[in-house]
Write a protein that holds these residues in place. Structure first.
Motif, PDB file in Angstrom:
ATOM      1  N   PRO A  61       0.816  -1.208   0.000  1.00  0.00           N
ATOM      2  CA  PRO A  61       0.000   0.000   0.000  1.00  0.00           C
ATOM      3  C   PRO A  61       0.857   1.268   0.000  1.00  0.00           C
ATOM      4  O   PRO A  61       2.001   1.273   0.455  1.00  0.00           O
ATOM      5  CB  PRO A  61      -0.805  -0.104   1.294  1.00  0.00           C
ATOM      6  CG  PRO A  61       0.087  -0.861   2.226  1.00  0.00           C
ATOM      7  CD  PRO A  61       0.857  -1.823   1.344  1.00  0.00           C
ATOM      8  N   THR A  63       0.541   5.778   0.385  1.00  0.00           N
ATOM      9  CA  THR A  63      -0.216   6.987   0.682  1.00  0.00           C
ATOM     10  C   THR A  63       0.311   8.036  -0.278  1.00  0.00           C
ATOM     11  O   THR A  63       1.521   8.262  -0.350  1.00  0.00           O
ATOM     12  CB  THR A  63       0.007   7.441   2.138  1.00  0.00           C
ATOM     13  OG1 THR A  63      -0.483   6.396   2.991  1.00  0.00           O
ATOM     14  CG2 THR A  63      -0.702   8.742   2.436  1.00  0.00           C
ATOM     15  N   ARG A 102      -0.340   2.594   4.162  1.00  0.00           N
ATOM     16  CA  ARG A 102      -1.650   3.266   4.103  1.00  0.00           C
ATOM     17  C   ARG A 102      -1.765   4.121   5.362  1.00  0.00           C
ATOM     18  O   ARG A 102      -1.972   3.606   6.459  1.00  0.00           O
ATOM     19  CB  ARG A 102      -2.755   2.220   4.057  1.00  0.00           C
ATOM     20  CG  ARG A 102      -4.156   2.789   3.882  1.00  0.00           C
ATOM     21  CD  ARG A 102      -5.217   1.694   3.914  1.00  0.00           C
ATOM     22  NE  ARG A 102      -4.936   0.605   3.022  1.00  0.00           N
ATOM     23  CZ  ARG A 102      -5.491   0.439   1.806  1.00  0.00           C
ATOM     24  NH1 ARG A 102      -6.358   1.312   1.371  1.00  0.00           N
ATOM     25  NH2 ARG A 102      -5.175  -0.593   1.064  1.00  0.00           N
ATOM     26  N   ARG A 144     -10.124   6.457  -0.748  1.00  0.00           N
ATOM     27  CA  ARG A 144      -9.681   5.060  -0.709  1.00  0.00           C
ATOM     28  C   ARG A 144      -9.356   4.539  -2.099  1.00  0.00           C
ATOM     29  O   ARG A 144     -10.047   4.829  -3.067  1.00  0.00           O
ATOM     30  CB  ARG A 144     -10.739   4.193  -0.073  1.00  0.00           C
ATOM     31  CG  ARG A 144     -10.986   4.525   1.377  1.00  0.00           C
ATOM     32  CD  ARG A 144     -11.982   3.572   2.006  1.00  0.00           C
ATOM     33  NE  ARG A 144     -12.323   4.009   3.348  1.00  0.00           N
ATOM     34  CZ  ARG A 144     -11.636   3.679   4.423  1.00  0.00           C
ATOM     35  NH1 ARG A 144     -10.588   2.924   4.325  1.00  0.00           N
ATOM     36  NH2 ARG A 144     -12.011   4.117   5.608  1.00  0.00           N
ATOM     37  N   GLY A 148      -4.045   1.641  -1.474  1.00  0.00           N
ATOM     38  CA  GLY A 148      -3.613   2.711  -0.589  1.00  0.00           C
ATOM     39  C   GLY A 148      -4.665   3.768  -0.383  1.00  0.00           C
ATOM     40  O   GLY A 148      -5.866   3.503  -0.479  1.00  0.00           O
TER      41      GLY A 148
END
Length: 159
Positions: A61, A63, A102, A144, A148
């Protein structure tokens, strides 16, 4: 952390070797979400020019602090054109917008710094009720994606 960086390095290398990364992403990955939102058309063009579509379509994941078209418009056109035509510098700038893992808005608010995929740190702070990433304001949080989360920012981050 080393595994995430190794995975991202392998993804970047395979994209560069395969010559890929210029395709239009689809689906619910970070790249897919960005490609389906017209407010991110400049970011999408930059991700494609840098050959990072496959990376942001990968397992994560991640961000991503995603600058909007308005954020890119703050950069003088000559500087933006130069950036878009310098693949290595563009990759460094774009990877400065990506943090491994994440990280939700609730978690971001408890940070003072975050290490980005390009190895440099971004500063995280609160200004009133707004979350700031360096000098950029988070204008929308927690979008969402299957790999991530995206936080929309109003200024392009420069390493």
């Amino acid at each position: 952390m080393k595994n995430i960086i190794l995975c991202i390095t392998l993804l970047l290398t395979s994209t560069a070797v395969a010559g890929g990364g210029s395709t239009v992403p689809s689906g619910t990955t970070i790249a897919g979400v960005v490609s389906n939102d017209p407010n991110f058309s400049t970011l999408l063009a930059a991700v494609q020019a840098a050959g990072l579509v496959e990376t942001l379509s990968g397992p994560g994941p991640f961000t991503v602090f995603a600058p909007t078209n308005a954020a890119f418009a703050k950069i003088p056109q000559a500087d933006l054109d130069a950036l878009l035509n310098d693949r290595e510098k563009l990759r460094a700038v774009l990877l400065y917008h990506v943090v491994p893992g994440r990280v939700t808005a609730a978690q971001v608010m408890n940070l003072t710094t975050a290490k980005t995929v390009n190895g440099a740190n971004v500063n995280v702070s609160m200004m009133g009720s707004s979350v700031m990433i360096n000098d950029s304001t988070v204008t929308q949080a927690d979008i969402r994606a299957s790999n991530g989360v995206i936080h929309v920012i109003d200024t392009v981050l420069m390493p």
